[in-house]
Scaffold this active site. Sequence first.
Site, PDB file in Angstrom:
ATOM      1  N   HIS A  71     -12.362  -7.854  -3.795  1.00 20.61           N
ATOM      2  CA  HIS A  71     -12.915  -6.643  -3.190  1.00 20.61           C
ATOM      3  C   HIS A  71     -11.725  -5.938  -2.538  1.00 20.61           C
ATOM      4  O   HIS A  71     -10.815  -6.607  -2.028  1.00 20.61           O
ATOM      5  CB  HIS A  71     -13.902  -6.929  -2.055  1.00 20.61           C
ATOM      6  CG  HIS A  71     -15.098  -7.729  -2.424  1.00 20.61           C
ATOM      7  ND1 HIS A  71     -15.100  -9.099  -2.437  1.00 20.61           N
ATOM      8  CD2 HIS A  71     -16.359  -7.354  -2.750  1.00 20.61           C
ATOM      9  CE1 HIS A  71     -16.300  -9.531  -2.779  1.00 20.61           C
ATOM     10  NE2 HIS A  71     -17.088  -8.494  -2.979  1.00 20.61           N
ATOM     11  N   ASP A  84     -10.599  -7.339   0.747  1.00 15.95           N
ATOM     12  CA  ASP A  84     -10.114  -8.735   0.771  1.00 15.95           C
ATOM     13  C   ASP A  84      -8.594  -8.708   0.802  1.00 15.95           C
ATOM     14  O   ASP A  84      -7.951  -9.594   1.350  1.00 15.95           O
ATOM     15  CB  ASP A  84     -10.475  -9.487  -0.525  1.00 15.95           C
ATOM     16  CG  ASP A  84     -11.959  -9.585  -0.777  1.00 15.95           C
ATOM     17  OD1 ASP A  84     -12.722  -9.458   0.190  1.00 15.95           O
ATOM     18  OD2 ASP A  84     -12.343  -9.782  -1.952  1.00 15.95           O
TER      19      ASP A  84
HETATM   20  C1  XUL Z   1     -22.437 -11.760  -3.290  1.00 16.95           C
HETATM   21  C2  XUL Z   1     -21.520 -11.780  -4.435  1.00 16.95           C
HETATM   22  C3  XUL Z   1     -20.342 -10.862  -4.355  1.00 16.95           C
HETATM   23  C4  XUL Z   1     -20.019 -10.196  -5.645  1.00 16.95           C
HETATM   24  C5  XUL Z   1     -18.947  -9.161  -5.551  1.00 16.95           C
HETATM   25  O1  XUL Z   1     -23.519 -12.590  -3.394  1.00 16.95           O
HETATM   26  O2  XUL Z   1     -21.701 -12.538  -5.363  1.00 16.95           O
HETATM   27  O3  XUL Z   1     -19.273 -11.565  -3.876  1.00 16.95           O
HETATM   28  O4  XUL Z   1     -19.630 -11.122  -6.613  1.00 16.95           O
HETATM   29  O5  XUL Z   1     -19.194  -8.200  -4.593  1.00 16.95           O
END
Ligand code: XUL
Length: 441
Positions: A106, A109
Amino acid sequence: MITLGNKEYFKGINQIKFEGSTSKNPLAFKFYNPDQLVAGKNMREHFKFSVAYWHSFCGQGADPFGAGTQNFEWDQATDPLQAAKDKADAAFEFITKMGFEYYCFHDFDLVAEGASIQESEDRLKEIVAYLKQKQATSGVKLLWGTSNCFSNPRYMNGAATNPDFNVLARAAAQVKCALDATMELNGENYVFWGGREGYMSLLNTDMGRELDHMGQFLKSAKDYARKQGFKGNFFIEPKPMEPTKHQYDFDAATVIGFLNKHDLQNDFKLNLEVNHATLANHTMQHEMDVAAQAGMLGSIDANRGDYQNGWDTDQFPNNVLETTEAMLVFLKAGGLQGGGINFDAKIRRNSTDMEDLFLAHIGGADTFARALLAADRIINESDYRLLRNKRYSSFDSGNGKAFENGQLSFEDLYDIAHKNGELATTSGKQELFENILGQFV
Ligand code: XUL
Ligand code: CO
């Protein structure tokens, strides 16, 4: 030229190698042999294993009842960009030592979000330049990027589905920067997980309007990236709930219907997560089969839930039987479309040794390898496919075939039933199928 850090974070841990099932070395693969050929491809190509930046290098074991327990060395710097670079050094050391080729992130992150859009964007650009260099020197690639539009309080009522247009526009600015970062790093795909795209109560929610806004948002994000030359896939990651009571991307079938309705089906596929399937009261095998039928089996977030509780525990995969069921669908579909197996999983709060992160990923990779080997043998050495096909053999010729081809009217079916008279029962042989699975797992 950017100067890269040279500190070793995982001291005493060397390259993880395949040593076979009799090895007693906990820091070795027992089943995942990257170069081993299975069904025409080696395991490395089948899986494209990826490390999730957020769980492995950002989460520190905090939960609603207590602070983090894992005090990682790369989290010590007070300057946000120095901290981000230290984290990147640790991440790339880990991924390289694991022998994996991919990572996912993300936006925030990578580096802490700034106080303004501009500051966040500048920080992101600086760390992306650093990561670009790390990718070039290590050969590690970006499987997908995404944007965290769910943690900041501004998104408490949703991002693309927020009732306030200005919050939607704020989310668009953030996603634009995350798309730019992903493209700059040659990301192969881009994921949308709608964490707060849903509702807590329908009383204050215009669901139809919110869904239309989400469709429009995704379309403009896609158009922007395509205009910049992005050739990769966009993935939607279904999840039925948590953090919202109801998430619009509930499960694979719901998302496929949404994509078709909003004319997004040619650019978007699905990123399916095991624990999300569990929360939707489905098996992962079911979710993958639904996606595969629509030609949308894009990528997998590998983890598992806990059957004794109903939340997203994101544990590392260890269930060979269930993963084998999923791998049967995987092989039948010819693998994933553009994606890979991303370990969206975290070590437990009380797993505090540096080697625990390695043990977790080794176990996950070995689980998938065992499952792939078992599924391949089930397909090639047992009567599994034959028995399954046999159940449908009445559709292979005669009236059954004519029905499949759309050549029989409802009255024709009525006449055939009359001619047949009462029918004998035919066993579904479920236990036989289960025994075959058990024999090879
Ligand atoms: C949340 C989840 C996230 C997504 C990306 O449950 O799985 O981490 O993979 O936003
Ligand atoms: Co996920």
